[in-house]
Scaffold this motif. Structure first.
Motif, mmCIF file in Angstrom:
data_model
loop_
_atom_site.group_PDB
_atom_site.id
_atom_site.type_symbol
_atom_site.label_atom_id
_atom_site.label_comp_id
_atom_site.label_asym_id
_atom_site.label_seq_id
_atom_site.Cartn_x
_atom_site.Cartn_y
_atom_site.Cartn_z
ATOM 1 N N LYS A 70 0.845 -1.193 0.000
ATOM 2 C CA LYS A 70 0.000 0.000 0.000
ATOM 3 C C LYS A 70 0.882 1.245 0.000
ATOM 4 N N VAL A 71 0.425 2.259 -0.746
ATOM 5 C CA VAL A 71 1.124 3.533 -0.791
ATOM 6 C C VAL A 71 0.098 4.642 -0.573
ATOM 7 N N GLU A 72 0.408 5.545 0.354
ATOM 8 C CA GLU A 72 -0.445 6.713 0.586
ATOM 9 C C GLU A 72 0.429 7.948 0.529
ATOM 10 N N LEU A 73 -0.147 9.018 -0.001
ATOM 11 C CA LEU A 73 0.523 10.310 -0.022
ATOM 12 C C LEU A 73 -0.353 11.271 0.744
ATOM 13 N N LYS A 74 0.237 11.915 1.743
ATOM 14 C CA LYS A 74 -0.535 12.864 2.543
ATOM 15 C C LYS A 74 0.309 14.106 2.787
ATOM 16 N N ARG A 75 -0.368 15.143 3.228
ATOM 17 C CA ARG A 75 0.305 16.405 3.531
ATOM 18 C C ARG A 75 0.101 16.706 5.008
ATOM 19 N N GLU A 76 1.200 16.859 5.728
ATOM 20 C CA GLU A 76 1.166 17.161 7.156
ATOM 21 C C GLU A 76 2.003 18.402 7.420
ATOM 22 N N ASP A 77 1.367 19.419 7.962
ATOM 23 C CA ASP A 77 2.063 20.666 8.288
ATOM 24 C C ASP A 77 2.841 21.212 7.092
ATOM 25 N N GLY A 78 2.222 21.127 5.908
ATOM 26 C CA GLY A 78 2.831 21.666 4.699
ATOM 27 C C GLY A 78 3.882 20.785 4.060
ATOM 28 N N ILE A 79 4.096 19.595 4.598
ATOM 29 C CA ILE A 79 5.111 18.681 4.067
ATOM 30 C C ILE A 79 4.413 17.443 3.493
ATOM 31 N N TRP A 80 4.753 17.104 2.252
ATOM 32 C CA TRP A 80 4.213 15.894 1.632
ATOM 33 C C TRP A 80 4.961 14.682 2.177
ATOM 34 N N ILE A 81 4.208 13.663 2.566
ATOM 35 C CA ILE A 81 4.785 12.449 3.141
ATOM 36 C C ILE A 81 4.167 11.231 2.454
ATOM 37 N N TYR A 82 5.044 10.314 2.040
ATOM 38 C CA TYR A 82 4.591 9.020 1.535
ATOM 39 C C TYR A 82 4.569 8.047 2.700
ATOM 40 N N GLU A 83 3.465 7.320 2.834
ATOM 41 C CA GLU A 83 3.391 6.207 3.777
ATOM 42 C C GLU A 83 3.392 4.938 2.937
ATOM 43 N N ILE A 84 4.421 4.137 3.113
ATOM 44 C CA ILE A 84 4.579 2.911 2.338
ATOM 45 C C ILE A 84 4.421 1.734 3.292
ATOM 46 N N LYS A 85 3.469 0.872 3.003
ATOM 47 C CA LYS A 85 3.283 -0.328 3.808
ATOM 48 C C LYS A 85 3.937 -1.496 3.060
ATOM 49 N N VAL A 86 4.773 -2.239 3.797
ATOM 50 C CA VAL A 86 5.568 -3.310 3.209
ATOM 51 C C VAL A 86 5.298 -4.602 3.976
ATOM 52 N N LEU A 87 5.113 -5.674 3.240
ATOM 53 C CA LEU A 87 4.996 -7.001 3.838
ATOM 54 C C LEU A 87 6.369 -7.658 3.728
#
Length: 109
Positions: A70-87
């Protein structure tokens, strides 16, 4: 686990999405005016605020070997962050957070 074909289809779909969306919105306007997250993500990519997904996935896999599920892209406090879930090979689910601009690893769970 994502098969090679599924992973390829996902990357193609993300590329097509990136090419199909409008560009040119200022960063401050994007945060408050984006109605669809993919519009914001495409604009961020085109303006250099986020790096291409293959580069991000390479960093994640180097940090936590395994299959990206799974890959998610979000913005927190003006910073783009990828959340990568790995098995991982032993079957454990791990999460890697990566700064989308610098590719610095923020956190590994």
């Amino acid at each position: 686990m994502l098969s090679g074909v599924l992973r390829t289809r996902l990357l193609i779909a993300l590329t097509v999405l990136a090419l199909a969306l409008p560009q040119g919105m200022a960063a401050k306007d994007r945060d408050k005016d984006c109605k669809r997250s993919q519009d914001c993500a495409l604009d961020a990519f085109q303006s250099g605020e986020i790096r291409p997904l293959p580069e991000v996935l390479a960093v994640a896999k180097a940090k936590v070997p395994g299959e990206v599920v799974k890959v998610e892209l979000k913005r927190e406090d003006g910073i783009w962050i990828y959340e990568i879930k790995v098995l991982t090979p032993p079957g454990r689910r791990r999460e890697v957070e990566i700064n989308a601009r610098t590719l610095d690893v923020i956190k590994v769970d």
